[in-house]
Scaffold this active site. Structure first.
Site, PDB file in Angstrom:
ATOM      1  N   LYS A  89     -12.685   7.123   3.238  1.00  0.00           N
ATOM      2  CA  LYS A  89     -12.558   5.880   4.003  1.00  0.00           C
ATOM      3  C   LYS A  89     -13.555   4.829   3.502  1.00  0.00           C
ATOM      4  O   LYS A  89     -14.731   5.121   3.312  1.00  0.00           O
ATOM      5  CB  LYS A  89     -12.787   6.176   5.491  1.00  0.00           C
ATOM      6  CG  LYS A  89     -12.554   4.996   6.386  1.00  0.00           C
ATOM      7  CD  LYS A  89     -12.452   5.407   7.836  1.00  0.00           C
ATOM      8  CE  LYS A  89     -12.322   4.196   8.753  1.00  0.00           C
ATOM      9  NZ  LYS A  89     -11.212   3.291   8.411  1.00  0.00           N
ATOM     10  N   ALA A 112      -3.196  -4.106  14.393  1.00  0.00           N
ATOM     11  CA  ALA A 112      -3.768  -3.116  15.319  1.00  0.00           C
ATOM     12  C   ALA A 112      -4.694  -2.175  14.549  1.00  0.00           C
ATOM     13  O   ALA A 112      -4.327  -1.677  13.475  1.00  0.00           O
ATOM     14  CB  ALA A 112      -2.661  -2.311  16.002  1.00  0.00           C
ATOM     15  N   GLY A 114       0.847  -1.195   0.000  1.00  0.00           N
ATOM     16  CA  GLY A 114       0.000   0.000   0.000  1.00  0.00           C
ATOM     17  C   GLY A 114       0.882   1.243   0.000  1.00  0.00           C
ATOM     18  O   GLY A 114       0.498   2.296   0.516  1.00  0.00           O
ATOM     19  N   HIS A 138     -14.254  10.707  10.225  1.00  0.00           N
ATOM     20  CA  HIS A 138     -13.130  10.462   9.316  1.00  0.00           C
ATOM     21  C   HIS A 138     -13.296  11.215   7.994  1.00  0.00           C
ATOM     22  O   HIS A 138     -14.384  11.668   7.651  1.00  0.00           O
ATOM     23  CB  HIS A 138     -13.023   8.963   9.007  1.00  0.00           C
ATOM     24  CG  HIS A 138     -12.361   8.173  10.089  1.00  0.00           C
ATOM     25  ND1 HIS A 138     -13.045   7.723  11.198  1.00  0.00           N
ATOM     26  CD2 HIS A 138     -11.075   7.769  10.235  1.00  0.00           C
ATOM     27  CE1 HIS A 138     -12.204   7.061  11.985  1.00  0.00           C
ATOM     28  NE2 HIS A 138     -10.997   7.084  11.435  1.00  0.00           N
ATOM     29  N   PHE A 161      -2.605   2.737  15.254  1.00  0.00           N
ATOM     30  CA  PHE A 161      -1.220   2.777  15.732  1.00  0.00           C
ATOM     31  C   PHE A 161      -0.860   4.113  16.372  1.00  0.00           C
ATOM     32  O   PHE A 161       0.273   4.296  16.814  1.00  0.00           O
ATOM     33  CB  PHE A 161      -0.248   2.474  14.581  1.00  0.00           C
ATOM     34  CG  PHE A 161      -0.114   1.003  14.286  1.00  0.00           C
ATOM     35  CD1 PHE A 161       0.798   0.214  14.979  1.00  0.00           C
ATOM     36  CD2 PHE A 161      -0.918   0.386  13.341  1.00  0.00           C
ATOM     37  CE1 PHE A 161       0.932  -1.141  14.730  1.00  0.00           C
ATOM     38  CE2 PHE A 161      -0.800  -0.974  13.074  1.00  0.00           C
ATOM     39  CZ  PHE A 161       0.127  -1.743  13.769  1.00  0.00           C
TER      40      PHE A 161
HETATM   41  N1  LIG Z   1      -4.264   0.948  12.061  1.00  0.00           N
HETATM   42  C1  LIG Z   1      -4.078   2.259  11.861  1.00  0.00           C
HETATM   43  O1  LIG Z   1      -3.435   2.952  12.669  1.00  0.00           O
HETATM   44  C2  LIG Z   1      -4.621   2.895  10.628  1.00  0.00           C
HETATM   45  C3  LIG Z   1      -5.297   2.131   9.723  1.00  0.00           C
HETATM   46  N2  LIG Z   1      -5.707   2.656   8.548  1.00  0.00           N
HETATM   47  C4  LIG Z   1      -6.291   1.709   7.618  1.00  0.00           C
HETATM   48  O2  LIG Z   1      -5.325   1.424   6.612  1.00  0.00           O
HETATM   49  C5  LIG Z   1      -5.979   1.139   5.381  1.00  0.00           C
HETATM   50  C6  LIG Z   1      -5.431   2.061   4.304  1.00  0.00           C
HETATM   51  O3  LIG Z   1      -5.774   3.404   4.587  1.00  0.00           O
HETATM   52  P1  LIG Z   1      -5.324   4.591   3.611  1.00  0.00           P
HETATM   53  O4  LIG Z   1      -3.842   4.659   3.511  1.00  0.00           O
HETATM   54  O5  LIG Z   1      -6.076   5.783   4.057  1.00  0.00           O
HETATM   55  O6  LIG Z   1      -5.929   4.062   2.226  1.00  0.00           O
HETATM   56  P2  LIG Z   1      -5.448   4.414   0.738  1.00  0.00           P
HETATM   57  O7  LIG Z   1      -6.560   3.973  -0.164  1.00  0.00           O
HETATM   58  O8  LIG Z   1      -4.945   5.803   0.646  1.00  0.00           O
HETATM   59  O9  LIG Z   1      -4.182   3.470   0.542  1.00  0.00           O
HETATM   60  C7  LIG Z   1      -4.249   2.096   0.313  1.00  0.00           C
HETATM   61  C8  LIG Z   1      -3.269   1.781  -0.807  1.00  0.00           C
HETATM   62  O10 LIG Z   1      -3.174   0.365  -0.927  1.00  0.00           O
HETATM   63  C9  LIG Z   1      -3.308   0.042  -2.304  1.00  0.00           C
HETATM   64  N3  LIG Z   1      -3.724  -1.342  -2.420  1.00  0.00           N
HETATM   65  C10 LIG Z   1      -4.978  -1.856  -2.503  1.00  0.00           C
HETATM   66  N4  LIG Z   1      -4.900  -3.205  -2.614  1.00  0.00           N
HETATM   67  C11 LIG Z   1      -3.585  -3.534  -2.595  1.00  0.00           C
HETATM   68  C12 LIG Z   1      -2.872  -4.759  -2.696  1.00  0.00           C
HETATM   69  N5  LIG Z   1      -3.505  -5.936  -2.850  1.00  0.00           N
HETATM   70  N6  LIG Z   1      -1.517  -4.738  -2.641  1.00  0.00           N
HETATM   71  C13 LIG Z   1      -0.862  -3.566  -2.511  1.00  0.00           C
HETATM   72  N7  LIG Z   1      -1.464  -2.365  -2.441  1.00  0.00           N
HETATM   73  C14 LIG Z   1      -2.826  -2.361  -2.472  1.00  0.00           C
HETATM   74  C15 LIG Z   1      -4.293   1.061  -2.829  1.00  0.00           C
HETATM   75  O11 LIG Z   1      -4.268   1.160  -4.238  1.00  0.00           O
HETATM   76  P3  LIG Z   1      -5.622   1.688  -5.006  1.00  0.00           P
HETATM   77  O12 LIG Z   1      -5.869   3.071  -4.479  1.00  0.00           O
HETATM   78  O13 LIG Z   1      -5.252   1.631  -6.438  1.00  0.00           O
HETATM   79  O14 LIG Z   1      -6.717   0.723  -4.618  1.00  0.00           O
HETATM   80  C16 LIG Z   1      -3.746   2.323  -2.163  1.00  0.00           C
HETATM   81  O15 LIG Z   1      -2.643   2.872  -2.875  1.00  0.00           O
HETATM   82  C17 LIG Z   1      -7.474   1.295   5.662  1.00  0.00           C
HETATM   83  O16 LIG Z   1      -8.021   0.034   6.002  1.00  0.00           O
HETATM   84  C18 LIG Z   1      -7.502   2.205   6.879  1.00  0.00           C
HETATM   85  O17 LIG Z   1      -8.655   2.059   7.652  1.00  0.00           O
HETATM   86  C19 LIG Z   1      -5.501   3.956   8.229  1.00  0.00           C
HETATM   87  C20 LIG Z   1      -4.871   4.778   9.105  1.00  0.00           C
HETATM   88  C21 LIG Z   1      -4.363   4.320  10.383  1.00  0.00           C
HETATM   89  O1  LIG Z   2      -9.079   4.958   7.398  1.00  0.00           O
HETATM   90  C1  LIG Z   2      -8.500   5.712   8.228  1.00  0.00           C
HETATM   91  O2  LIG Z   2      -8.109   6.839   7.934  1.00  0.00           O
HETATM   92  C2  LIG Z   2      -8.250   5.185   9.573  1.00  0.00           C
HETATM   93  N1  LIG Z   2      -8.524   3.948   9.827  1.00  0.00           N
HETATM   94  C3  LIG Z   2      -8.364   3.280  11.070  1.00  0.00           C
HETATM   95  C4  LIG Z   2      -9.702   2.830  11.608  1.00  0.00           C
HETATM   96  O3  LIG Z   2     -10.572   2.418  10.821  1.00  0.00           O
HETATM   97  O4  LIG Z   2      -9.881   2.838  12.827  1.00  0.00           O
HETATM   98  C5  LIG Z   2      -7.536   4.063  12.053  1.00  0.00           C
HETATM   99  C6  LIG Z   2      -7.757   5.544  11.998  1.00  0.00           C
HETATM  100  O5  LIG Z   2      -9.016   5.809  12.518  1.00  0.00           O
HETATM  101  C7  LIG Z   2      -7.622   6.072  10.578  1.00  0.00           C
END
Ligand SMILES: NC(=O)C1=CN([C@@H]2O[C@H](COP(=O)(O)OP(=O)(O)OC[C@H]3O[C@@H](n4cnc5c(N)ncnc54)[C@H](OP(=O)(O)O)[C@@H]3O)[C@@H](O)[C@H]2O)C=CC1
Ligand SMILES: O=C(O)C1=N[C@H](C(=O)O)C[C@H](O)C1
Length: 246
Positions: free
Chosen positions: A135, A101, A8, A131, A104
């Site tokens: 999302k 998690a 990602g 959010h 984070f």
């Molecule tokens: N645990 C935590 O602290 C946090 C968790 N999150 C979670 O993280 C996830 C990503 O969030 P976010 O960065 O905002 O999302 P984004 O859509 O900005 O980023 C996800 C990226 O992953 C790519 N992707 C999709 N499928 C694959 C794959 N099979 N292999 C490699 N890359 C892939 C997407 O490409 P494309 O756009 O082309 O589909 C995109 O570039 C969400 O589930 C979010 O809820 C977010 C923030 C904090």
């Molecule tokens: O998609 C997000 O941006 C985030 N996803 C995580 C969640 O679903 O809890 C963590 C954070 O809230 C940001």
């Protein structure tokens, strides 16, 4: 040096994490993989970070486990069944570990911990998560886990469900029911990631609020996970144990 791959890598969080890994003196970014890229460069990584999509993460995780790569996973969408599946994969590949998690950000982990502690002391608990509108999942992984932790603490203390006399209303007006806790999801341009846990009792309320004002907020927790996952056998869920909170 720990060799790290990011899945990602071109995403909102993934791009930030690539920068954080490259800036860390004890970490080396050996793979930055996104949609359409080969996973092969990841096989030289000791730890893979996954911030992709709820529909993609299980396939990525299985690949990493089968290739002997530890994983630090922030992607949301995990339920008990998916976690059990991951446990099964890890059991079949001893020495390979995974940390998953829902949030984070250190402040968010503390918010969940404080909410868990406070929940048995109040009649009512509800959660509002807010959010950015890009999302994919609702409610957020953080809100789901907060509700699960709050409900478990209330059940353990013998506290009943929050009072609610609603008998009529529009669908969705009272939010989603997560383990008996109402969760309301707001999607608003300009926001990143925010949550309020609302607790109410006799003539008082307590509000516990966390705000991620920048996606940099996730990097220290993820890097902590990358540094520690090799010594955490099997599956670890949540950052709490790494912060000494349980
Ligand atoms: N645990 C935590 O602290 C946090 C968790 N999150 C979670 O993280 C996830 C990503 O969030 P976010 O960065 O905002 O999302 P984004 O859509 O900005 O980023 C996800 C990226 O992953 C790519 N992707 C999709 N499928 C694959 C794959 N099979 N292999 C490699 N890359 C892939 C997407 O490409 P494309 O756009 O082309 O589909 C995109 O570039 C969400 O589930 C979010 O809820 C977010 C923030 C904090
Ligand atoms: O998609 C997000 O941006 C985030 N996803 C995580 C969640 O679903 O809890 C963590 C954070 O809230 C940001």
């Amino acid at each position: 040096m720990i060799k790290v791959g990011v899945l990602g890598a071109r995403g909102r969080v993934g791009a930030e994490l690539c920068r954080a890994v490259e800036a860390a003196e004890d970490l080396e970014l050996v793979a930055a993989v996104d949609v359409g890229d080969s996973r092969e460069p990841l096989s030289s990584a000791q730890v893979a970070i996954d911030f992709t999509h709820p529909d993609a993460v299980m396939d990525n995780l299985r690949w990493c486990v089968e290739h002997g790569v530890h994983t630090v996973v922030g992607t949301t969408g995990f339920d008990a069944q998916k976690l059990e599946t991951v446990r099964g994969w890890l059991a079949a590949h001893s020495g390979v570990n995974s940390l998953i998690a829902p949030n984070f950000a250190v402040g968010a982990v503390l918010m969940m911990h404080f909410a868990q502690k406070a929940a048995p002391f109040f009649d009512s608990v509800e959660i509002v998560e807010l959010h950015h509108p890009n999302k994919a999942d609702a409610p957020s992984g953080t809100a789901r886990r907060t509700a699960e932790l709050a409900n478990a603490a209330r059940e353990k203390a013998g506290v009943g469900r929050s009072p609610d006399a609603t008998t009529t209303g529009l669908d969705g007006a009272r939010g989603a029911d997560v383990d008996g806790v109402r969760v309301h999801a707001v999607r608003l341009a300009g926001l990143i990631a925010h949550q309020e846990v609302l607790l109410g009792g006799h003539g008082e309320t307590l509000t516990i609020r966390h705000d991620s004002l920048s996606r940099e907020s996730f990097s220290p927790g993820v890097l902590l996970g990358v540094r520690r996952v090799g010594e955490l056998p099997g599956l670890t869920v949540g950052l709490e144990s790494l912060l000494g909170l349980d």
